[in-house]
Design an enzyme around this catalytic site. Sequence first.
Site, mmCIF file in Angstrom:
data_model
loop_
_atom_site.group_PDB
_atom_site.id
_atom_site.type_symbol
_atom_site.label_atom_id
_atom_site.label_comp_id
_atom_site.label_asym_id
_atom_site.label_seq_id
_atom_site.Cartn_x
_atom_site.Cartn_y
_atom_site.Cartn_z
ATOM 1 C CD GLU A 170 -2.958 1.056 2.327
ATOM 2 O OE1 GLU A 170 -3.044 -0.001 2.988
ATOM 3 O OE2 GLU A 170 -3.788 1.979 2.397
ATOM 4 C CG ASN A 184 -9.445 -1.888 1.357
ATOM 5 O OD1 ASN A 184 -9.082 -3.020 1.671
ATOM 6 N ND2 ASN A 184 -9.331 -0.841 2.183
ATOM 7 C CD GLU A 185 -10.353 -2.484 5.962
ATOM 8 O OE1 GLU A 185 -10.376 -1.357 6.467
ATOM 9 O OE2 GLU A 185 -9.702 -3.431 6.449
ATOM 10 C CE1 TYR A 219 -3.612 -5.690 9.312
ATOM 11 C CE2 TYR A 219 -5.890 -5.084 8.879
ATOM 12 C CZ TYR A 219 -4.569 -5.141 8.485
ATOM 13 O OH TYR A 219 -4.199 -4.657 7.263
ATOM 14 C CD GLU A 221 -6.087 -4.660 4.407
ATOM 15 O OE1 GLU A 221 -5.990 -4.221 5.572
ATOM 16 O OE2 GLU A 221 -6.518 -4.001 3.440
ATOM 17 C CD GLN A 275 0.085 -2.278 4.035
ATOM 18 O OE1 GLN A 275 0.869 -1.751 3.274
ATOM 19 N NE2 GLN A 275 -1.085 -1.711 4.370
HETATM 20 O O1 AHR Z 1 -3.135 -2.292 6.408
HETATM 21 C C1 AHR Z 1 -3.488 -1.048 6.932
HETATM 22 C C2 AHR Z 1 -4.955 -0.713 6.712
HETATM 23 O O2 AHR Z 1 -5.742 -1.587 7.453
HETATM 24 C C3 AHR Z 1 -5.472 -0.860 5.317
HETATM 25 O O3 AHR Z 1 -5.216 0.243 4.523
HETATM 26 C C4 AHR Z 1 -6.942 -1.023 5.531
HETATM 27 O O4 AHR Z 1 -7.565 -1.755 4.503
HETATM 28 C C5 AHR Z 1 -7.019 -1.702 6.882
HETATM 29 O O5 AHR Z 1 -7.942 -1.104 7.705
#
Ligand code: AHR
Length: 554
Positions: free
Chosen positions: A58, A219-220, A292, A355, A405
């Site tokens: 990103e 995305n999201e 996450y 992600e 990432q």
């Molecule tokens: O990876 C960081 C961010 O986390 C990304 O840009 C987003 O898609 C997610 O919330």
Amino acid sequence: MQIKRRDFLKSAAGLAALSLLGKSGAAQSSRAGAARIEIMLEEKIGTVSPHLYGHFVEHLGGVVYDGIWVGEKSKVRNYNGMRADLVDALKRIKAPNARYPGGCFADSYNWRDGVGERSRRPTRTNFWNNDPAMKQKPNSPGRYEPNTFGTNEFVKFTELIGAKPYLAANLRGLGANDFYEWVEYCNAPAGMASNSRLRATGELGSKEPFGVEYWGVGNEAWGCGGDFKPEEYAAEFRRFTSSVPAYGLPMKFIASGANGDDYNWTRGFFSASAEKGLWVFDRMWGWAVHHYSWNASGGRTWDWVKGKSDAVNFDNEQYYNLLQEANKMDNLLREHWRIMGEYDRAHKTKFVVDEWGSWHSAGTEIGDNYLLSQQLTIRDALVSGLTLDTFIRHADKVSMGNAAQLVNCLHSLFLAYEDKFTVTPNYHVFEMHLPHMNAAAVRSEFFAEPIAYSRNSQPSTLVGLAGAASVSGKTLTLTVSNPHITEAHEAEINLRGAKVASGTARVLSGDIHAHNTFENPTAVRPRDEKFEVKTPLRFRFAPASVTRLQFNLI
Ligand code: AHR
């Protein structure tokens, strides 16, 4: 408590020396209770897609600029301006794909800004300019986007590493036609459309099409990608994926899936899609779930800042709490899958977990101006081991995964700063998983006493041993995580349906805080151990370890 960059660089050597000791420095002990791993070689789950081991790039902090892109004139060794050490390392782990340009950045990006001659490309305010942490980072490369690195540079990067490009379209800020034209730019035959002629211009211009098959539709979309309701996004997904020029390619559209356990998002999207017609699932290759592991507080808080722990100076409870978060992946996949199947009965749409990884508190940034940069320890290697093994156990459901990432950001495999470069413990887990790629995942069962620990003053448990198995020809690969901080765990390994001629073991273990630094890039690295074939088969899994066993089958 946060640690300054200088301090954790210094502390690495000491931590490495402790690598075979418990946190107290006491020699490791073995856990009581017989553990057993059963592998049913005849019970195939599915092929382990190499795409499970994908990456994510990103325009954020030090990911693109300095992480990947150093420029052709840099003193840093490079190929076409891309950091050569990074490219070489990604080739070693057979990087299958990379997702770009975001993340949240994707929904504020106009692909036209990043094509043509570099000197003529505009500078734009980066999505991440708004992030509160940017106040402390006035010179961050993440504040304003110079567009030096755009579509041509990214595709060249994927070519250099031998990976497939996966592009994420801007759904919040641009229209469907802009998306079609980006597809045209990438895939239309040489010279046939204005956009394919444009593709041939600029420093890394290419007459030949890029052949991009993987396309994220936003995305999201539930958050930074437009704050949609699921049924609203379902309509947008259909609109964006209607009549996209394919140029003979098997286009794979990936819809913006749920945030962790937001099952309402999955149900809302799938029910609205099915209501329109089941054909929607024919053109939806992937459902992009994000997960996450950030909350190490054991449920004391779900505050996004307070719930996190320091990347290096965490305590034992925070270690186990974070691994519990990582281990939620298994249930997330099962639950989302169950809901998806209520509407998409044939399960045409599979998971793209584009992600995943750890997200720790600020304070261990590799470069002062790198937003969301953090150190990675053995704890993160365990997050990788648990997650990748979960993907394999669900090889019939998961088509792609992307660690978030790639470099200098969150759950990175690499850290880079100017001419300095190191792999992180995560890289080693990816390397250890190589033999799983394209193998047949087979059912495995792990019977091991759970780890008991105190979570927010309440008794809690974490899985004792977890892992996954796959077979390719006469080779069986078994990867196993032992999360226990100080205790090794011996397990009997029963293979149903084959006998073993010989075996090898590769082990990544250490003090849970151990990590690599530019000064000591090998503080954490795997070691090869002897595997003695006896009946029954047994192996002693080291504390806080990810292990790969490989067996030659008779
Ligand atoms: O990876 C960081 C961010 O986390 C990304 O840009 C987003 O898609 C997610 O919330």
